[in-house]
Write a protein that holds these residues in place. Sequence first.
Motif, PDB file in Angstrom:
ATOM      1  N   LEU A   1      41.306 -20.383   8.492  1.00 49.31           N
ATOM      2  CA  LEU A   1      40.528 -21.598   8.732  1.00 49.31           C
ATOM      3  C   LEU A   1      40.066 -21.777  10.172  1.00 49.31           C
ATOM      4  CD1 LEU A   1      42.802 -24.012   6.654  1.00 49.31           C
ATOM      5  CD2 LEU A   1      40.663 -22.955   5.916  1.00 49.31           C
ATOM      6  N   GLY A   2      40.511 -20.929  11.079  1.00 43.67           N
ATOM      7  CA  GLY A   2      40.170 -21.082  12.481  1.00 43.67           C
ATOM      8  C   GLY A   2      38.742 -20.681  12.805  1.00 43.67           C
ATOM      9  N   GLN A   3      38.345 -20.898  14.053  1.00 46.07           N
ATOM     10  CA  GLN A   3      36.967 -20.667  14.479  1.00 46.07           C
ATOM     11  C   GLN A   3      36.551 -19.208  14.299  1.00 46.07           C
ATOM     12  OE1 GLN A   3      36.220 -21.838  18.549  1.00 46.07           O
ATOM     13  NE2 GLN A   3      34.008 -21.963  18.215  1.00 46.07           N
ATOM     14  N   ARG A   4      37.426 -18.274  14.658  1.00 46.35           N
ATOM     15  CA  ARG A   4      37.085 -16.864  14.506  1.00 46.35           C
ATOM     16  C   ARG A   4      36.888 -16.498  13.045  1.00 46.35           C
ATOM     17  NH1 ARG A   4      40.999 -12.419  17.100  1.00 46.35           N
ATOM     18  NH2 ARG A   4      40.162 -13.418  18.991  1.00 46.35           N
TER      19      ARG A   4
ATOM     20  N   LEU B   1      43.405 -27.895  -1.085  1.00 44.33           N
ATOM     21  CA  LEU B   1      43.128 -29.327  -0.944  1.00 44.33           C
ATOM     22  C   LEU B   1      42.328 -29.613   0.324  1.00 44.33           C
ATOM     23  CD1 LEU B   1      46.543 -30.845  -2.071  1.00 44.33           C
ATOM     24  CD2 LEU B   1      44.389 -30.890  -3.323  1.00 44.33           C
ATOM     25  N   ALA B   2      42.776 -29.034   1.448  1.00 44.53           N
ATOM     26  CA  ALA B   2      42.092 -29.284   2.719  1.00 44.53           C
ATOM     27  C   ALA B   2      40.682 -28.706   2.716  1.00 44.53           C
ATOM     28  CB  ALA B   2      42.898 -28.694   3.871  1.00 44.53           C
ATOM     29  N   GLY B   3      40.493 -27.605   2.005  1.00 52.03           N
ATOM     30  CA  GLY B   3      39.208 -26.925   2.025  1.00 52.03           C
ATOM     31  C   GLY B   3      38.189 -27.458   1.049  1.00 52.03           C
ATOM     32  N   THR B   4      38.605 -28.343   0.140  1.00 50.59           N
ATOM     33  CA  THR B   4      37.654 -28.831  -0.870  1.00 50.59           C
ATOM     34  C   THR B   4      37.476 -30.345  -0.839  1.00 50.59           C
ATOM     35  OG1 THR B   4      39.408 -28.979  -2.548  1.00 50.59           O
ATOM     36  CG2 THR B   4      38.174 -26.923  -2.442  1.00 50.59           C
ATOM     37  N   GLU B   5      38.542 -31.094  -0.689  1.00 53.37           N
ATOM     38  CA  GLU B   5      38.464 -32.541  -0.887  1.00 53.37           C
ATOM     39  C   GLU B   5      37.668 -33.254   0.198  1.00 53.37           C
ATOM     40  OE1 GLU B   5      39.671 -34.783  -3.469  1.00 53.37           O
ATOM     41  OE2 GLU B   5      39.340 -32.811  -4.333  1.00 53.37           O
TER      42      GLU B   5
ATOM     43  N   SER C   1      30.208 -30.029  19.566  1.00 55.37           N
ATOM     44  CA  SER C   1      30.743 -30.171  18.213  1.00 55.37           C
ATOM     45  C   SER C   1      31.873 -31.184  18.204  1.00 55.37           C
ATOM     46  CB  SER C   1      31.271 -28.822  17.711  1.00 55.37           C
ATOM     47  OG  SER C   1      32.444 -28.455  18.432  1.00 55.37           O
ATOM     48  N   SER C   2      32.197 -31.694  17.021  1.00 57.90           N
ATOM     49  CA  SER C   2      33.325 -32.625  16.893  1.00 57.90           C
ATOM     50  C   SER C   2      34.633 -31.949  17.263  1.00 57.90           C
ATOM     51  CB  SER C   2      33.387 -33.170  15.462  1.00 57.90           C
ATOM     52  OG  SER C   2      32.245 -33.941  15.174  1.00 57.90           O
ATOM     53  N   ALA C   3      34.739 -30.645  16.986  1.00 56.75           N
ATOM     54  CA  ALA C   3      35.956 -29.905  17.323  1.00 56.75           C
ATOM     55  C   ALA C   3      36.171 -29.880  18.833  1.00 56.75           C
ATOM     56  CB  ALA C   3      35.871 -28.486  16.769  1.00 56.75           C
ATOM     57  N   VAL C   4      35.098 -29.635  19.594  1.00 54.57           N
ATOM     58  CA  VAL C   4      35.204 -29.609  21.055  1.00 54.57           C
ATOM     59  C   VAL C   4      35.546 -31.001  21.585  1.00 54.57           C
ATOM     60  CG1 VAL C   4      33.884 -29.321  23.190  1.00 54.57           C
ATOM     61  CG2 VAL C   4      33.702 -27.621  21.363  1.00 54.57           C
TER      62      VAL C   4
ATOM     63  N   THR D   1      43.056 -28.398  10.896  1.00 51.86           N
ATOM     64  CA  THR D   1      42.952 -26.959  11.149  1.00 51.86           C
ATOM     65  C   THR D   1      41.600 -26.410  10.724  1.00 51.86           C
ATOM     66  OG1 THR D   1      45.332 -26.817  10.726  1.00 51.86           O
ATOM     67  CG2 THR D   1      44.118 -24.750  10.780  1.00 51.86           C
ATOM     68  N   ALA D   2      41.012 -27.024   9.701  1.00 57.49           N
ATOM     69  CA  ALA D   2      39.760 -26.518   9.138  1.00 57.49           C
ATOM     70  C   ALA D   2      38.529 -27.187   9.732  1.00 57.49           C
ATOM     71  CB  ALA D   2      39.770 -26.713   7.619  1.00 57.49           C
ATOM     72  N   VAL D   3      38.649 -27.772  10.931  1.00 58.22           N
ATOM     73  CA  VAL D   3      37.541 -28.530  11.504  1.00 58.22           C
ATOM     74  C   VAL D   3      36.287 -27.665  11.685  1.00 58.22           C
ATOM     75  CG1 VAL D   3      38.466 -28.180  13.854  1.00 58.22           C
ATOM     76  CG2 VAL D   3      36.831 -30.012  13.427  1.00 58.22           C
ATOM     77  N   HIS D   4      36.437 -26.413  12.102  1.00 60.39           N
ATOM     78  CA  HIS D   4      35.271 -25.552  12.325  1.00 60.39           C
ATOM     79  C   HIS D   4      34.569 -25.217  11.002  1.00 60.39           C
ATOM     80  CE1 HIS D   4      36.362 -25.043  16.524  1.00 60.39           C
ATOM     81  NE2 HIS D   4      37.599 -24.773  16.151  1.00 60.39           N
TER      82      HIS D   4
END
Length: 441
Positions: A65-68, A224-228, A346-349, A371-374
């Motif tokens: 889930l990270g930026q890379r 859950l984190a990746g879909t909802e 970005s919101s992550a930054v 964790t999945a912000v990017h």
Amino acid sequence: MGQQCWIILTGDKVIGDLLQKRGGKYSSRPPNYYFYQILTRSKGFINGPYNERYKMLAPIMLELLGQRAVKENSDLIDSQFCILMQNLYRASMSTDCNLYPKYYFQLASLNIITILCLAKSIKDVEDPFYKEFEIFTKSYLELIKITNRLSDFFPILRLFSGNKLYYRVIKERRIIEAFYGRLIEEVKNDSEEKPCFIRRLLHKVDEKILDELDIVYLTNDIFLAGTETVSSSLTWITAALANNPQIQYKAHQELDQIIGHSRLPSASDEPNMPYIRAIIKESQRYCGPIYLGVPHYNEEEDEYNGYHIPANSVIVLNQYGIHMDGRRYENPKEFKPERFFGITESSAVLANGNYQNRDHFGFGAGRRLCTAVHMAELELFLGISRLLWCFKIENASPLGKDGKPTPIDLEKAYVGATVWPEKYQIKFIKRHDNVENVLFG
């Protein structure tokens, strides 16, 4: 709140001071009599305590889930949002073209996760896998609502309702372990050994870093984190745009100027599209997928501006309250993307910088930032920019006395672990003659 001390943070400064600057003290999660000991057996990542185990799991989650990882999988994410537009186009061309788009958005987000985790894809919303996931996810999110945790506040309630809730939790645990256990077995039995994230996790079982139950609950967190949250966000944004045709018009102008009619927007276009970027930031503030963040927890006492914060307090980030604070956002009840003009980061930054410069708090704060912000930001950009490139979104609600569709009421929501708008009806109207050629050519 009964035997628990709850502290609600509804100000940007206090969030910056406590959750960011003193993150080491406020990064755990509150223990829960039923859910953390029985449902997840303390093996989850999102809801687990901030300890050595969490620090061990964090790099594993960032592998997916990270930026890379998002950059490495950008082609996959791009392709799924092309398919999403194709599905919406087909649906909009049907005889009854009034739509509630939630399930299409959910399918696109879910497919990204299933391909990454399992190397398999889901055909459509009628697919048995999708239907099973949608049903049990709804049941799970309903179960973990705070109203089912009253015995944490008043332990005496366990004498009256404990057994009923206990067996409900046990049933849900068995469903989760059976569902994801089956997926893990599919990966293990795949003769082609297609590369996927679960296969990488299985190697960590061989290395004695994880066990298979760890993989079950990590996979549950990822799904859950990746879909909802992303699909909820897209569902909210679409409703807000249907209520604001003048905002769509400005977005269409930007798209026509920057992109034209010969191709879809791509991730590389984002820096050149300030109005689309502002729409996304404003939607996360105005109608985000979460009202209250996942609670934080401090295991040692603290002092802040003369307030004593007892050890073992539940610290809640009140995202809705901050986003509707008129001192921070002028006329907060207005959907006004222009408030974010000039913000290019970005919101992550921004979430990792000074609290005063944050656009919104939808991804949480501190060391437990999403964790999945990017991945979420990329999906939101591709989803909204392409939706507006392809379609004009029209409100299809019943007509009011003035002969116009009744505005979609964005104050009405289904509030669970995530927040969804009440079911609404819209129409996707093809914007120009080249949409079909670009989507299917």
